[in-house]
Design an enzyme around this catalytic site. Structure first.
Site, short mmCIF file in Angstrom:
data_model
loop_
_atom_site.label_atom_id
_atom_site.label_comp_id
_atom_site.label_asym_id
_atom_site.label_seq_id
_atom_site.Cartn_x
_atom_site.Cartn_y
_atom_site.Cartn_z
N HIS A 310 -3.08 -3.45 8.66
CA HIS A 310 -2.63 -2.58 9.48
C HIS A 310 -1.13 -2.54 9.31
CE1 HIS A 310 -1.68 -0.33 13.03
NE2 HIS A 310 -3.05 0.10 12.85
N ASP A 367 -10.96 0.03 12.84
CA ASP A 367 -12.28 0.57 12.23
C ASP A 367 -13.55 -0.55 11.66
OD1 ASP A 367 -9.67 2.32 11.16
OD2 ASP A 367 -11.56 3.43 11.83
C1 SDX Z 1 -6.17 3.00 11.05
O1 SDX Z 1 -1.25 3.48 11.90
C2 SDX Z 1 -2.06 3.24 12.67
O2 SDX Z 1 -1.81 2.99 13.86
C3 SDX Z 1 -3.57 3.82 12.37
C4 SDX Z 1 -4.63 3.60 13.19
C5 SDX Z 1 -4.61 4.28 14.50
O3 SDX Z 1 -5.13 3.90 15.55
O4 SDX Z 1 -4.14 5.40 14.27
O5 SDX Z 1 -4.46 2.01 13.69
C6 SDX Z 1 -6.10 3.43 12.59
O6 SDX Z 1 -5.60 3.89 10.31
C7 SDX Z 1 -6.22 1.82 10.93
C8 SDX Z 1 -6.41 1.13 9.26
C9 SDX Z 1 -7.59 1.68 8.67
N1 SDX Z 1 -7.57 1.76 7.13
C10 SDX Z 1 -8.12 0.78 6.55
O7 SDX Z 1 -8.86 -0.23 7.15
C11 SDX Z 1 -7.98 0.45 5.18
C12 SDX Z 1 -7.76 -0.69 4.42
N2 SDX Z 1 -6.50 -1.26 4.89
C13 SDX Z 1 -5.39 -0.83 3.98
O8 SDX Z 1 -5.39 -0.22 2.97
C14 SDX Z 1 -3.85 -1.28 4.64
O9 SDX Z 1 -4.02 -2.31 5.20
C15 SDX Z 1 -3.30 -0.24 5.41
C16 SDX Z 1 -3.39 1.33 4.65
C17 SDX Z 1 -4.16 -0.10 6.87
C18 SDX Z 1 -1.99 -0.38 5.66
O10 SDX Z 1 -1.23 -0.44 4.59
P1 SDX Z 1 0.25 -0.92 4.36
O11 SDX Z 1 0.81 -1.09 5.64
O12 SDX Z 1 1.01 0.09 3.47
O13 SDX Z 1 0.10 -2.34 3.74
P2 SDX Z 1 0.02 -2.50 2.08
O14 SDX Z 1 -1.15 -1.56 1.54
O15 SDX Z 1 1.49 -2.43 1.58
O16 SDX Z 1 -0.54 -3.88 1.96
C19 SDX Z 1 0.22 -5.13 2.10
C20 SDX Z 1 -0.32 -6.17 1.41
C21 SDX Z 1 -0.86 -5.67 -0.36
O17 SDX Z 1 -0.65 -7.01 -1.05
P3 SDX Z 1 0.66 -7.08 -1.94
O18 SDX Z 1 1.07 -5.91 -2.60
O19 SDX Z 1 1.53 -7.61 -0.75
O20 SDX Z 1 0.09 -8.44 -2.82
O21 SDX Z 1 -1.70 -6.63 1.75
C22 SDX Z 1 -2.91 -6.39 0.76
C23 SDX Z 1 -2.09 -5.14 -0.13
O22 SDX Z 1 -2.78 -5.20 -1.72
N3 SDX Z 1 -3.61 -5.40 1.65
C24 SDX Z 1 -5.20 -5.66 1.47
C25 SDX Z 1 -5.64 -4.93 2.41
N4 SDX Z 1 -4.90 -4.14 3.10
C26 SDX Z 1 -3.67 -4.65 2.65
N5 SDX Z 1 -5.72 -6.53 0.62
C27 SDX Z 1 -7.29 -6.31 0.69
N6 SDX Z 1 -7.77 -5.67 1.64
C28 SDX Z 1 -7.20 -4.85 2.43
N7 SDX Z 1 -7.60 -3.93 3.65
#
Ligand code: SDX
Length: 432
Positions: A310, A367
């Site tokens: 998140h 989710d």
């Molecule tokens: C919602 O914003 C809100 O409030 C949203 C929400 C709401 O109520 O409106 O809470 C609802 O959208 C919840 C999120 C639902 N999405 C998912 O579950 C999809 C999977 N999660 C990710 O794609 C990700 O965690 C996000 C999109 C939620 C957040 O993305 P960020 O903040 O841009 O984080 P990032 O992509 O920069 O990740 C940071 C690191 C990365 O690794 P490094 O580059 O540091 O090596 O964490 C890793 C990412 O690769 N990472 C994951 C991961 N999420 C982040 N690795 C594996 N699996 C994951 N799910």
């Protein structure tokens, strides 16, 4: 180098001091006001995804990502999920205070008075292909609804805004159920004004005109809690979209339709459906959780653990904590034995002990469990994001209203750091 004093922050760059006013929130969060940065210093900031940028001051929802706290208008999400109803929470978000008993009864009666769609809208549902994704129908129908209520478009007219919020709250479940019925070739079910908000939605979704439909109170209450948990979440992607569209003074229907389209993405509201697809894939692959955790960690593998991570929560998402226990309770009370729940619990346990996830503070988000409960309540996976949208609607409208009423609001128009060609001469096509 950063120095802060009361209400000011000074940055020193190339021996030049840049001093900015700061604003402090009611929970102590500090924002550096850079409104004069370009005017005074010919510089802008760059912040992909606006991860470090506040777009507004807001009094609606407080999220503390470090401690895993979520409050709507100061009330803890745990208390609202346990004690309130969804219409009550919608009233709180939109009006700023919990309704009295009389106010709540009047609000629910007002909503019941507007659950029907204009009959002329029905033709629109027929225009969609049978397999149309319900989110495409939902956002199209929401924008289309604006054409029936042009008299309420003025965002500066308080009564028009109120009428718009009531119509959207009242009609979205009807639109959603019509989209679902269309997709399965069943007749539309008209709303019943003798039922409460969630029960009426269940009736329109799963009822048939040829036989009585019995509302299961466990299912109705579970849906109400799920809608409460999705009702708002400060400046998330879809809410920021609603604010941005509304900042041009587009009407509320058009602004909400924009938010629905942002919510549709699998990284946002589409994640609840993607979690089910992921858990199903793991289940069909023999339940090998280790393999999928390894895939999620592999930088060369695009696979991500959907429902994890998140932008704000670097601790448990309190909604996921509530839903984890709630899922086990609802599935047990409904006598549903969903193998995906065991996979999810194993996946969560494994991920929370794995350094990759621990270092990146990747915890289950709202989710991760919501999809399993939606599924146990009988909703098809393609309706999950629609359910998220129905829950988030009061939050979108409260945030849009706050933006319109904020004297500091200006049309949203970010800048850029240009990275393209410098000026160059045009060459005739024969010379290229
Ligand atoms: C919602 O914003 C809100 O409030 C949203 C929400 C709401 O109520 O409106 O809470 C609802 O959208 C919840 C999120 C639902 N999405 C998912 O579950 C999809 C999977 N999660 C990710 O794609 C990700 O965690 C996000 C999109 C939620 C957040 O993305 P960020 O903040 O841009 O984080 P990032 O992509 O920069 O990740 C940071 C690191 C990365 O690794 P490094 O580059 O540091 O090596 O964490 C890793 C990412 O690769 N990472 C994951 C991961 N999420 C982040 N690795 C594996 N699996 C994951 N799910």
């Amino acid at each position: 180098m950063f120095k802060t004093s009361d209400g000011e922050l000074t940055v020193t760059h190339d021996d030049q001091d840049y001093t900015f006013p700061t604003v402090t929130g009611t929970e102590g969060d500090v924002g550096v006001d850079i409104s004069r940065l370009r005017g005074d210093h010919k510089k802008i900031t760059l912040d992909y995804g606006f991860a470090n940028t506040a777009a507004c001051r807001s009094s609606i929802t407080y999220v503390n990502g470090e401690t895993g706290e979520l409050r709507y208008r100061g009330y803890r999400i745990e208390d609202l999920a346990a004690k309130a109803t969804f219409p009550e929470v919608a009233y709180l978000l939109i009006n700023g205070e919990l309704p009295t008993k009389v106010e709540l009864e009047e609000y629910e009666a007002e909503l019941r008075g507007h659950t029907l769609l204009n009959e002329e809208m029905k033709a629109m549902f027929d225009a969609f292909p049978r397999g149309a994704h319900p989110m495409g129908i939902l956002s199209a129908a929401t924008a289309a609804m604006s054409t029936f209520y042009e008299r309420y478009h003025d965002p500066r007219d308080e009564e028009s805004v109120k009428e718009s919020t009531v119509r959207l709250m009242a009609k979205l479940p009807t639109v959603a159920s019509f989209a679902y019925k269309k997709s399965i070739g069943q007749p539309y079910m008209y709303p019943r004004n003798d039922l409460d908000y969630s029960s009426n939605f269940l009736y329109m979704m799963f009822g048939l005109p040829v036989e009585p439909y019995e509302i299961d109170p466990v299912v109705a209450r579970a849906l109400d809690v799920l809608l409460i948990l999705h009702a708002d979440h400060e400046q998330n992607c879809s809410t920021s979209t609603v604010r941005l569209v509304g900042s041009s003074e587009a009407n509320l229907f058009a602004s909400v339709a924009g938010g629905m389209n942002a919510l549709w993405g699998p990284l946002h509201g589409g994640a609840n459906s993607a979690v089910i697809a992921m858990l199903t894939q793991i289940d069909q692959d023999g339940g090998d959780v280790d393999k999928y955790v390894a895939k999620a960690k592999d930088k060369d593998d695009p696979f991500r653990l959907m429902g994890f991570g998140h932008r704000v929560y670097k601790n448990f998402d309190p909604r996921a904590t509530i839903l984890k226990d709630f899922a086990a309770d609802v599935l047990e009370r409904l006598g549903v034995n969903d193998p995906l729940l065991n996979i999810a619990l194993k996946l969560e346990e494994h991920a929370l002990t794995d350094d990759y996830f621990v270092e990146r503070k990747l915890y289950p988000n709202v989710d991760f469990y919501s999809g399993m409960i939606f599924r146990s309540l009988g909703f098809p996976v393609r309706m999950f994001t629609v359910l998220f949208a129905i829950g988030r609607l009061p939050g979108w409208m409260a945030q849009w209203k706050e933006m319109i009423e904020d004297p500091n609001t200006r049309i949203g128009r970010p800048r850029q750091v240009y990275a393209g060609y410098q000026e160059r001469e045009y060459t005739a096509v024969d010379e290229r």
